[in-house]
Design a protein around this motif. Structure first.
Motif, PDB file in Angstrom:
ATOM      1  N   LYS A 123       0.855  -1.164   0.226  1.00 21.60           N
ATOM      2  CA  LYS A 123       0.019   0.221   0.132  1.00 21.60           C
ATOM      3  C   LYS A 123       0.850   1.158  -0.027  1.00 21.60           C
ATOM      4  N   ALA A 124       0.750   1.998  -1.060  1.00 19.08           N
ATOM      5  CA  ALA A 124       1.594   3.229  -1.275  1.00 19.08           C
ATOM      6  C   ALA A 124       1.076   4.449  -0.822  1.00 19.08           C
ATOM      7  N   LEU A 125       1.808   5.232  -0.125  1.00 17.77           N
ATOM      8  CA  LEU A 125       1.492   6.679   0.093  1.00 17.77           C
ATOM      9  C   LEU A 125       1.613   7.811  -0.903  1.00 17.77           C
ATOM     10  N   ILE A 126       0.659   8.622  -1.630  1.00 12.23           N
ATOM     11  CA  ILE A 126       1.023   9.617  -2.316  1.00 12.23           C
ATOM     12  C   ILE A 126       1.336  10.785  -1.553  1.00 12.23           C
ATOM     13  N   LEU A 127       2.507  11.573  -1.896  1.00 14.39           N
ATOM     14  CA  LEU A 127       2.836  12.831  -1.391  1.00 14.39           C
ATOM     15  C   LEU A 127       2.900  13.967  -2.474  1.00 14.39           C
ATOM     16  N   ARG A 128       2.409  14.815  -2.670  1.00  8.54           N
ATOM     17  CA  ARG A 128       2.824  16.077  -3.808  1.00  8.54           C
ATOM     18  C   ARG A 128       2.756  17.549  -3.075  1.00  8.54           C
ATOM     19  N   SER A 129       3.028  18.403  -3.929  1.00  9.47           N
ATOM     20  CA  SER A 129       2.811  19.803  -3.460  1.00  9.47           C
ATOM     21  C   SER A 129       1.266  20.083  -3.535  1.00  9.47           C
ATOM     22  N   GLU A 130       0.775  20.503  -2.479  1.00  8.43           N
ATOM     23  CA  GLU A 130      -0.686  20.856  -2.483  1.00  8.43           C
ATOM     24  C   GLU A 130      -0.826  22.020  -1.646  1.00  8.43           C
ATOM     25  N   SER A 131      -1.699  22.710  -2.444  1.00 10.31           N
ATOM     26  CA  SER A 131      -1.953  24.205  -1.682  1.00 10.31           C
ATOM     27  C   SER A 131      -3.712  24.235  -1.462  1.00 10.31           C
ATOM     28  N   THR A 147     -10.252  34.228  -6.831  1.00  8.11           N
ATOM     29  CA  THR A 147      -9.290  33.835  -7.720  1.00  8.11           C
ATOM     30  C   THR A 147      -8.321  32.890  -6.915  1.00  8.11           C
ATOM     31  N   SER A 148      -7.511  32.278  -7.676  1.00 11.69           N
ATOM     32  CA  SER A 148      -6.800  31.162  -7.208  1.00 11.69           C
ATOM     33  C   SER A 148      -5.368  31.947  -6.834  1.00 11.69           C
ATOM     34  N   PRO A 149      -4.853  31.622  -5.712  1.00  8.64           N
ATOM     35  CA  PRO A 149      -3.559  32.367  -5.081  1.00  8.64           C
ATOM     36  C   PRO A 149      -2.209  31.977  -5.714  1.00  8.64           C
ATOM     37  N   VAL A 150      -2.477  30.549  -6.504  1.00 11.04           N
ATOM     38  CA  VAL A 150      -1.069  29.941  -7.059  1.00 11.04           C
ATOM     39  C   VAL A 150      -1.694  29.394  -8.193  1.00 11.04           C
ATOM     40  N   THR A 177     -10.394  17.158  -0.673  1.00 13.98           N
ATOM     41  CA  THR A 177      -9.538  17.663   0.515  1.00 13.98           C
ATOM     42  C   THR A 177      -9.718  16.298   1.234  1.00 13.98           C
ATOM     43  N   ASP A 178      -8.593  16.084   2.069  1.00 13.06           N
ATOM     44  CA  ASP A 178      -8.510  14.812   2.876  1.00 13.06           C
ATOM     45  C   ASP A 178      -7.855  14.913   4.342  1.00 13.06           C
ATOM     46  N   GLY A 179      -7.323  16.302   4.446  1.00 13.28           N
ATOM     47  CA  GLY A 179      -6.692  16.626   5.679  1.00 13.28           C
ATOM     48  C   GLY A 179      -5.140  16.108   5.845  1.00 13.28           C
ATOM     49  N   MET A 180      -4.781  15.561   4.570  1.00  9.99           N
ATOM     50  CA  MET A 180      -3.282  15.096   4.598  1.00  9.99           C
ATOM     51  C   MET A 180      -2.584  15.802   3.866  1.00  9.99           C
ATOM     52  N   GLU A 181      -3.085  16.961   3.598  1.00  9.64           N
ATOM     53  CA  GLU A 181      -2.403  17.757   2.380  1.00  9.64           C
ATOM     54  C   GLU A 181      -0.920  18.394   3.109  1.00  9.64           C
ATOM     55  N   GLY A 182      -1.137  18.604   4.497  1.00  9.35           N
ATOM     56  CA  GLY A 182       0.050  19.214   5.164  1.00  9.35           C
ATOM     57  C   GLY A 182       1.068  18.126   5.560  1.00  9.35           C
ATOM     58  N   PHE A 218     -11.304  23.501  -2.042  1.00  8.94           N
ATOM     59  CA  PHE A 218     -10.524  22.883  -3.174  1.00  8.94           C
ATOM     60  C   PHE A 218      -9.064  23.155  -2.699  1.00  8.94           C
ATOM     61  N   LYS A 219      -8.237  22.272  -3.557  1.00  8.55           N
ATOM     62  CA  LYS A 219      -6.727  22.544  -3.314  1.00  8.55           C
ATOM     63  C   LYS A 219      -6.156  22.523  -4.885  1.00  8.55           C
TER      64      LYS A 219
END
Length: 460
Positions: free
Chosen positions: A63-71, A182-185, A193-198, A231-232
């Motif tokens: 089982k693999a966890l995905i991490l990426r740059s999320e705002s 508007t979007s800041p990035v 969202t899933d609360g794991m963005e940070g 949203f992210k």
């Protein structure tokens, strides 16, 4: 009157033997006998040794966890949300993303307008046609993942077009002025969202992979609270997969910098940069990707398998494999005779007068380890004694050990050749190409070793 005797003697005709008939008869009888012998003999099939490769094997499932740059962006106020940008759409900095309707008027107006047969704005429909045409012109089956990008891009444009159509009708009627957030990035937008963005790499533990996972999707017309995540934006195409590793995994993959994996969610097979990282007292495998980000945009966890290295060598049928017993003699009793570098042994022999002497013999050595030589019984037999060079120490030949091999028939008779099995695939083995006293490419071997014995003459 006296009887007269005749002087006439009967002539016996000599027997004439036709040599041609005899030869033809002999040949005919030989052919019959040879045919009978051939038909009665067990059929021996020859197999030609060729190079082969074992099929790829998989590791255990991970089982693999995905991490990426999320705002993550939160709601500026409470109300009904109306997204301007669709799921997986590309959003620039300052691009319109959503509007909040505190009164609910816009929400009702959008529902009413959407219920009608609204036409696409003509200038926008031209943009959509151009997107489709551009994709058709550059599409390459090798880069099939581009289909996903095209799908999301087209979907985003359609949402953009329809929303523009409805909003323009609302504004033209003077019903309400919509102010967009508007979007800041810049990046790729997703509505969940899933609360794991940070979570960062240093936060990973084994517990993350077994914890309950929940995500929240926000859609147009949903009522949101001020400060709630809605949203992210994914700000980079680079993303990472992390898997927990056992001690055995660490040992197997410690020297790897790249691995081939299969993502089981959709059977994607790809290569990825790989490294082993330590976080606290736990170790994890880390994969780096520079594409497929949109493909797994809505996922936080993936199920993956790692391809194990395939093995290359000689491919031989399992039915060809047999065993042979060899005498094992400690290497300390070996020596080299005369001017030759050939390895042999000092065999003790008894003379007629009762004295002993030694004779240097050179048996065929099939295998050598740090401790033993493996020999057959061509010059040494069970009970023979060998003498250590420059010593009175002796060793009696008796211990045996079985080794695997096949019967080579290049010379017309069966000759045992060693094999070292390095991989297995269905009905075949893959054996090492560099085994001493082993096989060579295109050697002929017996397909079924049980049909012959060693040193048997083989009629093909």
């Amino acid at each position: 009157m006296s009887k007269k005797h005749s002087n006439v003697v009967k002539f016996r005709r000599p027997i004439n033997i036709n040599v041609g008939v005899v030869i033809c008869t002999a040949i005919f009888l030989y052919l019959i006998i040879f045919s009978l012998i051939t038909l009665s003999r067990d059929k021996i099939t020859i197999y030609e040794v060729v190079k082969g490769q074992s099929a790829n094997e998989f590791s255990s499932e991970y089982k693999a966890l995905i991490l990426r740059s999320e705002s993550v962006t939160t709601a500026e106020k409470s109300g009904y949300i109306n997204f301007y940008s669709g799921e997986a759409s590309s959003v620039p900095i300052g691009g319109k993303v959503y509007a909040i309707d505190e009164s609910g008027y816009v929400n009702d107006a959008l529902k009413e307008a959407a219920a009608g047969d609204e036409a696409l704005i003509s200038d926008k429909s031209g943009t959509i046609n151009a997107t489709i045409s551009q994709f058709n012109n550059k599409f390459n089956e090798i880069d099939f993942d581009e289909v996903y990008d095209f799908k999301y891009n087209l979907n985003s444009q359609l949402i953009d077009n329809i929303t523009n159509t409805i909003i323009e009708q609302i504004n033209s009627n003077g019903g309400f002025n919509i102010n967009f957030v508007t979007s800041p990035v810049s990046g790729t937008m997703t509505h969940y969202t899933d609360g794991m963005e940070g979570i960062s790499e240093s936060d990973i533990t084994n517990d993350i992979f077994s914890a309950d996972y929940k995500k929240k999707n926000i859609g147009s017309n949903d009522l949101v609270e001020e400060g709630a995540p809605i949203f992210k934006i994914i700000t980079s195409e680079t993303w990472y997969l992390y898997i927990p590793l056992s001690d055995e995994d660490v040992e197997e993959y410690k020297d790897k910098t790249s691995l081939k994996i299969k993502i089981l969610n959709d059977d994607l097979v790809t290569n990825a940069d790989f490294e082993i990282i330590s976080i606290g007292d736990q170790q994890f495998g880390k994969f780096k990707f520079d594409k497929y980000m949109v493909r797994y945009l809505s996922e936080r966890f993936l199920d993956v398998c790692i391809y194990k290295d395939s093995s290359e060598g000689f491919k031989i049928p399992k039915s060809s494999v047999t065993t042979k017993d060899f005498y094992v003699i400690p290497t300390a009793y070996a020596s080299k005779g005369g001017d030759s570098n050939e390895v042999g042994f000092n065999k003790q022999q008894f003379n007629e007068d009762g004295s002993t002497s030694v004779v240097f013999v050179t048996p065929t050595i099939y295998k050598q380890t740090d401790d033993y030589y493996y020999i057959d019984d061509d010059v040494l037999s069970s009970g023979d004694i060998v003498v250590m060079n420059d010593s009175t120490s002796t060793y009696q030949v008796s211990a045996t050990e079985s080794l695997q091999g096949v019967y080579n028939v290049n010379a017309g008779y069966t000759s045992f050749r060693l094999i070292d099995i390095i991989a297995e695939a269905n009905e075949y083995y893959i054996v090492d190409e560099n085994t001493y006293y082993g096989l060579a490419n295109y050697d002929n071997i017996i397909l079924d070793a049980s049909t012959v014995v060693e040193n048997e003459v083989v009629f093909q």
